[in-house]
Design a protein around this motif. Structure first.
Motif, PDB file in Angstrom:
ATOM      1  N   LEU A   1      45.971  35.124  55.825  1.00 55.85           N
ATOM      2  CA  LEU A   1      46.612  34.624  57.038  1.00 55.85           C
ATOM      3  C   LEU A   1      46.148  35.368  58.271  1.00 55.85           C
ATOM      4  N   LEU A   2      45.952  36.669  58.150  1.00 57.33           N
ATOM      5  CA  LEU A   2      45.506  37.486  59.271  1.00 57.33           C
ATOM      6  C   LEU A   2      44.387  38.414  58.812  1.00 57.33           C
ATOM      7  N   TYR A   3      43.388  38.570  59.658  1.00 54.04           N
ATOM      8  CA  TYR A   3      42.240  39.414  59.350  1.00 54.04           C
ATOM      9  C   TYR A   3      42.293  40.687  60.179  1.00 54.04           C
ATOM     10  N   THR A   4      41.858  41.798  59.590  1.00 55.71           N
ATOM     11  CA  THR A   4      41.718  43.038  60.340  1.00 55.71           C
ATOM     12  C   THR A   4      40.524  42.881  61.285  1.00 55.71           C
TER      13      THR A   4
ATOM     14  N   LYS B   1      52.013  47.303  66.235  1.00 56.06           N
ATOM     15  CA  LYS B   1      50.918  47.835  67.037  1.00 56.06           C
ATOM     16  C   LYS B   1      49.550  47.553  66.414  1.00 56.06           C
ATOM     17  N   HIS B   2      49.534  46.815  65.310  1.00 54.10           N
ATOM     18  CA  HIS B   2      48.300  46.563  64.575  1.00 54.10           C
ATOM     19  C   HIS B   2      47.633  45.273  65.055  1.00 54.10           C
ATOM     20  N   LEU B   3      46.367  45.379  65.411  1.00 53.16           N
ATOM     21  CA  LEU B   3      45.577  44.247  65.873  1.00 53.16           C
ATOM     22  C   LEU B   3      45.124  43.418  64.687  1.00 53.16           C
ATOM     23  N   ARG B   4      45.354  42.115  64.760  1.00 47.82           N
ATOM     24  CA  ARG B   4      44.924  41.194  63.710  1.00 47.82           C
ATOM     25  C   ARG B   4      44.401  39.916  64.358  1.00 47.82           C
ATOM     26  N   PHE B   5      43.660  39.132  63.579  1.00 53.45           N
ATOM     27  CA  PHE B   5      43.101  37.868  64.044  1.00 53.45           C
ATOM     28  C   PHE B   5      43.424  36.782  63.038  1.00 53.45           C
ATOM     29  N   SER B   6      43.945  35.662  63.523  1.00 44.83           N
ATOM     30  CA  SER B   6      44.218  34.516  62.651  1.00 44.83           C
ATOM     31  C   SER B   6      42.962  33.659  62.574  1.00 44.83           C
ATOM     32  N   ARG B   7      42.966  32.716  61.658  1.00 45.20           N
ATOM     33  CA  ARG B   7      41.845  31.774  61.554  1.00 45.20           C
ATOM     34  C   ARG B   7      41.691  31.012  62.865  1.00 45.20           C
ATOM     35  N   ALA B   8      42.818  30.627  63.478  1.00 45.20           N
ATOM     36  CA  ALA B   8      42.769  29.908  64.759  1.00 45.20           C
ATOM     37  C   ALA B   8      42.177  30.794  65.858  1.00 45.20           C
ATOM     38  N   ASP B   9      42.487  32.092  65.847  1.00 46.95           N
ATOM     39  CA  ASP B   9      41.896  33.019  66.823  1.00 46.95           C
ATOM     40  C   ASP B   9      40.378  33.047  66.672  1.00 46.95           C
ATOM     41  N   LEU B  10      39.904  33.141  65.435  1.00 46.48           N
ATOM     42  CA  LEU B  10      38.459  33.195  65.186  1.00 46.48           C
ATOM     43  C   LEU B  10      37.777  31.905  65.617  1.00 46.48           C
TER      44      LEU B  10
END
Length: 80
Positions: free
Chosen positions: A19-22, A53-62
């Motif tokens: 769901l979320l990528y580092t 405070k942790h940065l993550r990226f969703s598939r939609a963000d990518l």
């Protein structure tokens, strides 16, 4: 890309879909350096998600990052 699930006990159904990528995982998928991706996220130049405070990226963000970087081909000028 392998999903890692922490704190999941036996008998709990978990989807294998990430769901979320580092930042490191996202950078690998995008073919950029993690430092570039972190810098752009800190400047809010690319879509990202914070979990606490942790940065993550969703598939939609990518997908949005890739779409924003697309360039339309320019027409070639005729040679003289």
């Amino acid at each position: 890309m392998q999903a890692v699930f922490r704190g999941v006990g036996p008998g709990v159904a978990v989807s294998a879909e990430v769901l979320l990528y580092t930042p490191e995982q996202a950078a690998e998928l995008l073919g950029v350096k993690p430092s570039w991706l972190r810098r752009k996220a800190a400047a809010r130049a690319v879509p990202c998600t914070f979990v606490g405070k942790h940065l993550r990226f969703s598939r939609a963000d990518l997908e949005a990052i890739v779409t924003a970087g697309e360039q339309t081909p320019r027409a070639l000028r005729p040679r003289a």
